[in-house]
Design a protein around this motif. Structure first.
Motif, PDB file in Angstrom:
ATOM      1  N   MET A 272     -25.418   4.612 -80.771  1.00  0.00           N
ATOM      2  CA  MET A 272     -25.515   5.477 -79.651  1.00  0.00           C
ATOM      3  C   MET A 272     -24.529   3.941 -78.739  1.00  0.00           C
ATOM      4  N   LYS A 273     -23.807   3.343 -77.984  1.00  0.00           N
ATOM      5  CA  LYS A 273     -23.276   2.058 -77.204  1.00  0.00           C
ATOM      6  C   LYS A 273     -24.103   2.810 -76.125  1.00  0.00           C
ATOM      7  N   GLN A 274     -24.420   1.415 -75.484  1.00  0.00           N
ATOM      8  CA  GLN A 274     -25.029   1.261 -74.128  1.00  0.00           C
ATOM      9  C   GLN A 274     -23.525   0.687 -73.302  1.00  0.00           C
ATOM     10  N   ILE A 275     -23.885   1.501 -71.910  1.00  0.00           N
ATOM     11  CA  ILE A 275     -22.554   0.956 -71.244  1.00  0.00           C
ATOM     12  C   ILE A 275     -23.429   0.308 -69.868  1.00  0.00           C
ATOM     13  N   GLN A 276     -22.454  -0.548 -69.471  1.00  0.00           N
ATOM     14  CA  GLN A 276     -23.194  -1.157 -67.975  1.00  0.00           C
ATOM     15  C   GLN A 276     -23.020  -0.807 -66.748  1.00  0.00           C
ATOM     16  N   ILE A 277     -23.397   0.009 -65.577  1.00  0.00           N
ATOM     17  CA  ILE A 277     -22.853   0.411 -64.794  1.00  0.00           C
ATOM     18  C   ILE A 277     -22.747  -0.563 -63.684  1.00  0.00           C
ATOM     19  N   PRO A 278     -22.543  -0.905 -62.339  1.00  0.00           N
ATOM     20  CA  PRO A 278     -22.557  -1.924 -61.245  1.00  0.00           C
ATOM     21  C   PRO A 278     -24.085  -1.353 -61.061  1.00  0.00           C
ATOM     22  N   GLU A 279     -24.781  -2.246 -60.359  1.00  0.00           N
ATOM     23  CA  GLU A 279     -25.951  -2.164 -59.411  1.00  0.00           C
ATOM     24  C   GLU A 279     -25.957  -0.753 -58.792  1.00  0.00           C
ATOM     25  N   GLU A 280     -24.850  -0.613 -57.920  1.00  0.00           N
ATOM     26  CA  GLU A 280     -24.552  -0.094 -56.599  1.00  0.00           C
ATOM     27  C   GLU A 280     -23.966   1.593 -56.713  1.00  0.00           C
ATOM     28  N   LEU A 281     -23.700   1.661 -58.233  1.00  0.00           N
ATOM     29  CA  LEU A 281     -23.460   2.885 -59.064  1.00  0.00           C
ATOM     30  C   LEU A 281     -25.195   3.303 -59.522  1.00  0.00           C
ATOM     31  N   PHE A 282     -26.110   2.457 -59.579  1.00  0.00           N
ATOM     32  CA  PHE A 282     -27.346   2.625 -60.386  1.00  0.00           C
ATOM     33  C   PHE A 282     -28.248   3.303 -59.699  1.00  0.00           C
ATOM     34  N   ILE A 283     -27.867   2.586 -57.670  1.00  0.00           N
ATOM     35  CA  ILE A 283     -29.449   2.620 -57.183  1.00  0.00           C
ATOM     36  C   ILE A 283     -28.534   4.144 -56.214  1.00  0.00           C
ATOM     37  N   ALA A 284     -27.541   4.466 -56.777  1.00  0.00           N
ATOM     38  CA  ALA A 284     -27.064   5.428 -55.676  1.00  0.00           C
ATOM     39  C   ALA A 284     -27.325   6.732 -56.419  1.00  0.00           C
ATOM     40  N   LEU A 285     -27.100   6.699 -58.198  1.00  0.00           N
ATOM     41  CA  LEU A 285     -27.745   7.981 -58.808  1.00  0.00           C
ATOM     42  C   LEU A 285     -29.281   7.992 -58.898  1.00  0.00           C
ATOM     43  N   MET A 286     -30.075   6.589 -58.707  1.00  0.00           N
ATOM     44  CA  MET A 286     -31.548   6.845 -58.360  1.00  0.00           C
ATOM     45  C   MET A 286     -31.857   8.077 -57.108  1.00  0.00           C
ATOM     46  N   LYS A 287     -31.218   6.981 -55.909  1.00  0.00           N
ATOM     47  CA  LYS A 287     -31.301   7.911 -54.975  1.00  0.00           C
ATOM     48  C   LYS A 287     -31.048   9.176 -54.840  1.00  0.00           C
ATOM     49  N   TYR A 288     -29.940   9.971 -55.132  1.00  0.00           N
ATOM     50  CA  TYR A 288     -29.758  11.180 -55.974  1.00  0.00           C
ATOM     51  C   TYR A 288     -30.750  11.969 -56.487  1.00  0.00           C
ATOM     52  N   HIS A 289     -31.083  11.597 -57.588  1.00  0.00           N
ATOM     53  CA  HIS A 289     -31.592  12.243 -58.098  1.00  0.00           C
ATOM     54  C   HIS A 289     -33.568  11.781 -58.171  1.00  0.00           C
ATOM     55  N   PHE A 290     -33.969  10.628 -57.073  1.00  0.00           N
ATOM     56  CA  PHE A 290     -35.500  10.666 -57.426  1.00  0.00           C
ATOM     57  C   PHE A 290     -35.358  10.953 -55.703  1.00  0.00           C
ATOM     58  N   LEU A 291     -34.975  10.840 -54.790  1.00  0.00           N
ATOM     59  CA  LEU A 291     -34.924  10.928 -53.248  1.00  0.00           C
ATOM     60  C   LEU A 291     -33.961  12.569 -52.674  1.00  0.00           C
ATOM     61  N   ASN A 292     -32.732  13.078 -54.144  1.00  0.00           N
ATOM     62  CA  ASN A 292     -32.397  14.148 -53.473  1.00  0.00           C
ATOM     63  C   ASN A 292     -31.370  13.862 -52.726  1.00  0.00           C
ATOM     64  N   MET A 293     -30.568  12.820 -52.342  1.00  0.00           N
ATOM     65  CA  MET A 293     -30.168  12.297 -51.323  1.00  0.00           C
ATOM     66  C   MET A 293     -28.412  13.232 -51.656  1.00  0.00           C
ATOM     67  N   GLN A 294     -28.451  13.583 -51.241  1.00  0.00           N
ATOM     68  CA  GLN A 294     -26.921  14.703 -51.606  1.00  0.00           C
ATOM     69  C   GLN A 294     -25.561  14.158 -50.941  1.00  0.00           C
ATOM     70  N   GLU A 295     -25.751  12.816 -49.829  1.00  0.00           N
ATOM     71  CA  GLU A 295     -24.657  12.252 -48.953  1.00  0.00           C
ATOM     72  C   GLU A 295     -24.161  11.136 -50.248  1.00  0.00           C
ATOM     73  N   VAL A 296     -24.732  11.087 -51.619  1.00  0.00           N
ATOM     74  CA  VAL A 296     -24.904   9.879 -52.175  1.00  0.00           C
ATOM     75  C   VAL A 296     -23.824  10.059 -53.594  1.00  0.00           C
ATOM     76  N   GLU A 297     -23.081  11.918 -53.462  1.00  0.00           N
ATOM     77  CA  GLU A 297     -22.838  11.877 -54.296  1.00  0.00           C
ATOM     78  C   GLU A 297     -21.210  11.626 -54.502  1.00  0.00           C
ATOM     79  N   PRO A 298     -20.143  11.718 -53.421  1.00  0.00           N
ATOM     80  CA  PRO A 298     -18.637  11.627 -53.534  1.00  0.00           C
ATOM     81  C   PRO A 298     -18.709  10.056 -54.223  1.00  0.00           C
ATOM     82  N   GLU A 299     -19.452   8.633 -53.682  1.00  0.00           N
ATOM     83  CA  GLU A 299     -19.916   7.554 -54.579  1.00  0.00           C
ATOM     84  C   GLU A 299     -20.034   7.501 -55.737  1.00  0.00           C
ATOM     85  N   ILE A 300     -21.061   8.226 -55.882  1.00  0.00           N
ATOM     86  CA  ILE A 300     -21.657   8.791 -57.450  1.00  0.00           C
ATOM     87  C   ILE A 300     -20.532   8.775 -58.389  1.00  0.00           C
TER      88      ILE A 300
END
Length: 77
Positions: free
Chosen positions: A1-29
């Motif tokens: 399986m290939k690996q794909i790099q994502i920008p740090e901002e997207l990673f942080i938004a994903l972390m906020k969405y999944h771990f902090l349940n911050m729904q407001e970052v969904e459009p950014e994601i």
């Protein structure tokens, strides 16, 4: 399986969405993932163009790449 790099901002938004349940970052994601998917598809089209075994396939892949990129017919060679 290939690996794909994502920008740090997207990673942080994903972390906020999944771990902090911050729904407001969904459009950014969504935007970040769409941009990444576009980037991947453009790279695949370019690779297909550069590695096509026949000249006919190469030209077809080139046209598809330029169409997707949005290059006007007047700028193409």
């Amino acid at each position: 399986m290939k690996q794909i790099q994502i920008p740090e901002e997207l990673f942080i938004a994903l972390m906020k969405y999944h771990f902090l349940n911050m729904q407001e970052v969904e459009p950014e994601i969504k935007k970040g993932l769409e941009d990444k998917m576009d980037s991947i598809s453009m790279r695949l089209l370019y690779s297909k163009y550069k590695t096509a075994p026949t000249e006919e396939e190469k030209q077809k892949a080139r046209q598809e790449y330029l169409d997707k990129r949005g290059v006007p017919e007047s700028f193409r060679w």
